[in-house]
Design an enzyme around this catalytic site. Structure first.
Site, PDB file in Angstrom:
ATOM      1  N   ARG A  20       0.816  -1.215   0.000  1.00 22.65           N
ATOM      2  CA  ARG A  20       0.000   0.000   0.000  1.00 22.65           C
ATOM      3  C   ARG A  20       0.848   1.262   0.000  1.00 22.65           C
ATOM      4  O   ARG A  20       0.590   2.193  -0.757  1.00 22.65           O
ATOM      5  CB  ARG A  20      -0.967   0.010   1.194  1.00 22.65           C
ATOM      6  CG  ARG A  20      -2.032  -1.062   1.100  1.00 22.65           C
ATOM      7  CD  ARG A  20      -2.920  -1.084   2.327  1.00 22.65           C
ATOM      8  NE  ARG A  20      -2.105  -1.354   3.504  1.00 22.65           N
ATOM      9  CZ  ARG A  20      -2.368  -0.930   4.740  1.00 22.65           C
ATOM     10  NH1 ARG A  20      -3.438  -0.200   4.974  1.00 22.65           N
ATOM     11  NH2 ARG A  20      -1.586  -1.227   5.747  1.00 22.65           N
ATOM     12  N   ASN A  38      -6.154  -2.668   2.406  1.00 22.31           N
ATOM     13  CA  ASN A  38      -6.176  -4.114   2.561  1.00 22.31           C
ATOM     14  C   ASN A  38      -7.616  -4.601   2.641  1.00 22.31           C
ATOM     15  O   ASN A  38      -8.468  -3.944   3.243  1.00 22.31           O
ATOM     16  CB  ASN A  38      -5.449  -4.538   3.838  1.00 22.31           C
ATOM     17  CG  ASN A  38      -3.948  -4.395   3.732  1.00 22.31           C
ATOM     18  OD1 ASN A  38      -3.380  -4.368   2.642  1.00 22.31           O
ATOM     19  ND2 ASN A  38      -3.283  -4.305   4.871  1.00 22.31           N
TER      20      ASN A  38
END
Length: 90
Positions: A20, A38
């Site tokens: 990320r 996520n």
């Protein structure tokens, strides 16, 4: 230059490998807004809005991810929505 939005689901070893944060850095460098988060199934969802050529560059990055990631599948969906401001990690 027209802006577009895509939602990408990235599967494989993509959590716990700075996926990320690396995606955020790539997106910001490309001038893309959106988010990376996520999901409970172990995948990462990326919303990206920007010029088509820059989205293509981000997609190239997402196919590989950062060094410790192992991407096995990308599912890309074209979206029609307002562009978010900035790029955040959720």
């Amino acid at each position: 230059m027209a802006k577009q939005c895509i939602k990408v689901r990235v599967k494989g070893k993509v959590q716990g490998v700075f996926f990320r944060k690396s995606t955020q850095q790539q997106a910001q460098a490309l001038g893309i807004s959106g988010y990376a988060k996520n999901l409970s199934d172990g995948s990462v969802e990326v919303l990206a809005c920007g010029a088509r050529d820059r989205l293509d560059s981000l997609l190239q990055f997402l196919k590989e991810g950062p060094p410790n990631a192992e991407v096995t599948q990308l599912a890309v969906e074209e979206l029609f929505q307002e562009e978010p401001l900035g790029f955040v990690v959720k």
